[in-house]
Design a protein around this motif. Structure first.
Motif, mmCIF file in Angstrom:
data_model
loop_
_atom_site.group_PDB
_atom_site.id
_atom_site.type_symbol
_atom_site.label_atom_id
_atom_site.label_comp_id
_atom_site.label_asym_id
_atom_site.label_seq_id
_atom_site.Cartn_x
_atom_site.Cartn_y
_atom_site.Cartn_z
ATOM 1 N N GLN A 1 22.551 53.245 40.241
ATOM 2 C CA GLN A 1 22.816 52.784 38.883
ATOM 3 C C GLN A 1 24.242 52.278 38.766
ATOM 4 O O GLN A 1 24.510 51.294 38.069
ATOM 5 N N ARG A 2 25.142 52.926 39.452
ATOM 6 C CA ARG A 2 26.547 52.524 39.409
ATOM 7 C C ARG A 2 26.734 51.114 39.974
ATOM 8 O O ARG A 2 27.540 50.332 39.461
ATOM 9 N N SER A 3 25.983 50.773 41.026
ATOM 10 C CA SER A 3 26.063 49.417 41.583
ATOM 11 C C SER A 3 25.643 48.379 40.548
ATOM 12 O O SER A 3 26.258 47.320 40.433
ATOM 13 N N VAL A 4 24.608 48.694 39.790
ATOM 14 C CA VAL A 4 24.153 47.782 38.746
ATOM 15 C C VAL A 4 25.205 47.687 37.650
ATOM 16 O O VAL A 4 25.514 46.608 37.156
ATOM 17 N N GLU A 5 25.795 48.814 37.280
ATOM 18 C CA GLU A 5 26.837 48.814 36.246
ATOM 19 C C GLU A 5 28.016 47.952 36.678
ATOM 20 O O GLU A 5 28.560 47.184 35.886
ATOM 21 N N ARG A 6 28.431 48.085 37.947
ATOM 22 C CA ARG A 6 29.558 47.290 38.440
ATOM 23 C C ARG A 6 29.232 45.798 38.409
ATOM 24 O O ARG A 6 30.078 44.975 38.057
ATOM 25 N N ALA A 7 28.013 45.447 38.774
ATOM 26 C CA ALA A 7 27.637 44.033 38.827
ATOM 27 C C ALA A 7 27.519 43.421 37.437
ATOM 28 O O ALA A 7 27.700 42.213 37.279
ATOM 29 N N THR A 8 27.229 44.226 36.430
ATOM 30 C CA THR A 8 27.047 43.691 35.084
ATOM 31 C C THR A 8 28.284 43.867 34.202
ATOM 32 O O THR A 8 28.312 43.375 33.089
ATOM 33 N N ALA A 9 29.308 44.532 34.722
ATOM 34 C CA ALA A 9 30.528 44.751 33.936
ATOM 35 C C ALA A 9 31.301 43.455 33.775
ATOM 36 O O ALA A 9 31.353 42.629 34.688
ATOM 37 N N PRO A 10 31.915 43.257 32.595
ATOM 38 C CA PRO A 10 32.736 42.056 32.416
ATOM 39 C C PRO A 10 33.950 42.092 33.348
ATOM 40 O O PRO A 10 34.501 43.153 33.626
ATOM 41 N N GLY A 11 34.317 40.946 33.871
ATOM 42 C CA GLY A 11 35.480 40.873 34.763
ATOM 43 C C GLY A 11 35.237 41.514 36.100
ATOM 44 O O GLY A 11 36.144 42.042 36.726
ATOM 45 N N ASN A 12 33.995 41.459 36.588
ATOM 46 C CA ASN A 12 33.656 42.138 37.837
ATOM 47 C C ASN A 12 33.889 41.280 39.063
ATOM 48 O O ASN A 12 33.539 41.664 40.155
#
Length: 70
Positions: free
Chosen positions: A55-66
């Motif tokens: 889930q963290r990988s998905v969060e990182r990929a969808t975070a603004p400014g990633n």
């Protein structure tokens, strides 16, 4: 009168239906796949399960400014 369709005919029909359903190539990169699936599945947990990532990988990929800095 019903027309009998052999196994090859069914496979051909499924193949045609698949090509007709998708009008463009599916996303190739992980980030693009995540963004595409977020639109369809709506939750980070569902997307992570579908892709086999955390889930963290998905969060990182969808975070603004990633974008990665070099």
């Amino acid at each position: 009168m019903h027309r009998r369709v052999g196994r090859g005919g069914i496979d051909d029909a499924l193949e045609r239906a698949d090509h007709e359903t998708f009008t463009r190539e599916p996303p190739k990169t992980l980030k693009a796949r995540i963004n595409f699936l977020m639109g369809k599945l709506k939750t980070i947990k569902a997307v992570a399960a579908e892709l086999g990532v955390s889930q963290r990988s998905v969060e990182r990929a969808t975070a603004p400014g990633n974008a990665r800095r070099r």
